[in-house]
Design a protein around this motif. Structure first.
Motif, short mmCIF file in Angstrom:
data_model
loop_
_atom_site.label_atom_id
_atom_site.label_comp_id
_atom_site.label_asym_id
_atom_site.label_seq_id
_atom_site.Cartn_x
_atom_site.Cartn_y
_atom_site.Cartn_z
N MET A 93 87.56 45.35 65.55
CA MET A 93 86.33 44.59 65.32
C MET A 93 86.44 43.77 64.04
N VAL A 94 87.06 44.35 63.03
CA VAL A 94 87.24 43.62 61.78
C VAL A 94 88.08 42.37 62.03
N ARG A 99 88.45 36.52 62.89
CA ARG A 99 88.83 35.35 63.69
C ARG A 99 87.61 34.50 64.04
N ALA A 100 86.51 35.15 64.41
CA ALA A 100 85.29 34.42 64.74
C ALA A 100 84.72 33.71 63.52
N GLU A 110 90.44 38.28 55.64
CA GLU A 110 90.18 39.51 56.40
C GLU A 110 89.54 40.56 55.49
N ARG A 111 89.98 40.59 54.25
CA ARG A 111 89.43 41.55 53.27
C ARG A 111 87.94 41.28 53.02
N GLU A 112 87.57 40.00 52.91
CA GLU A 112 86.16 39.64 52.71
C GLU A 112 85.31 40.08 53.90
N VAL A 113 85.86 39.92 55.08
CA VAL A 113 85.15 40.35 56.29
C VAL A 113 84.95 41.86 56.27
N LEU A 114 86.00 42.60 55.94
CA LEU A 114 85.91 44.05 55.89
C LEU A 114 84.86 44.48 54.86
N LEU A 115 84.87 43.88 53.69
CA LEU A 115 83.89 44.22 52.66
C LEU A 115 82.46 43.91 53.11
N GLY A 160 80.73 37.03 63.47
CA GLY A 160 81.13 35.97 62.54
C GLY A 160 79.94 35.40 61.79
N SER A 161 78.84 35.21 62.51
CA SER A 161 77.62 34.70 61.89
C SER A 161 77.08 35.69 60.87
N LEU A 162 77.11 36.97 61.20
CA LEU A 162 76.64 37.99 60.28
C LEU A 162 77.48 38.03 59.02
#
Length: 178
Positions: A93-94, A99-100, A110-115, A160-162
């Protein structure tokens, strides 16, 4: 503020629940693929009981009732929220969220998304019901209810929006703190 606190907490909760759209409105479907609609009844003393009911039951005419025709709203909403919260931190999901998110924010890592996804967990209980509903609508495409349980189909574009929303709020919070 003092006037608000003069009203019973139970009355305030009921007002909030009565003015907030049902969490799974338009997202939940029975075992036959029919939509389930929010409904409620009042018990003794005016206590409100919320639930989701299959359209097969509401409209009648179906030759067979679905395996699950009616569900307590609080229980199914809690189960869906638990699944969504668990899904948010799964590695696939991360990556899918990253990617989205890159479609509109190519520089996001990817790290920013995970955080950003990890930030949701401790904040969830602090969110207003309307904000929780907005997040669920962003993250859930569909909930299919079967006798074995509920299957939540996530929306990667919503993830991605979130993430973009959370990243923007983190930047704003950083500027405000400076």
């Amino acid at each position: 503020m003092h006037a608000i606190l003069q009203v019973s907490p139970r009355v305030r909760v009921n007002r909030t629940q009565n003015t907030t759209a049902p969490l799974l409105l338009g997202l939940i479907f029975d075992s036959d693929g029919r939509a389930m609609s929010p409904s409620h009844s009042r018990g003794r003393g005016g206590q409100m009981y919320r639930y989701y009911v299959s359209q097969a039951v509401l409209k009648g005419g179906a030759t067979e009732r679905p395996a699950i025709a009616r569900l307590p709203a609080g229980e199914i909403e809690a189960a869906v929220i638990a699944q969504v919260r668990a899904l948010l931190l799964q590695p696939e999901m991360v990556v899918g969220t990253w990617r989205a998110a890159r479609a509109t924010a190519p520089d996001v890592t990817e790290r920013e998304v995970l955080l950003a996804l990890e930030r949701i967990e401790p904040l969830w209980e602090e969110l207003f019901p309307a904000e929780r509903a907005r997040i669920v609508r962003l993250l859930v495409d569909r909930v299919d209810v079967q006798a074995e349980g509920a299957a939540v189909r996530p929306r990667l574009d919503g993830l991605g929006s979130l993430v973009r929303d959370l990243a923007a709020r983190a930047v704003e919070a950083g500027k405000a703190a400076a």
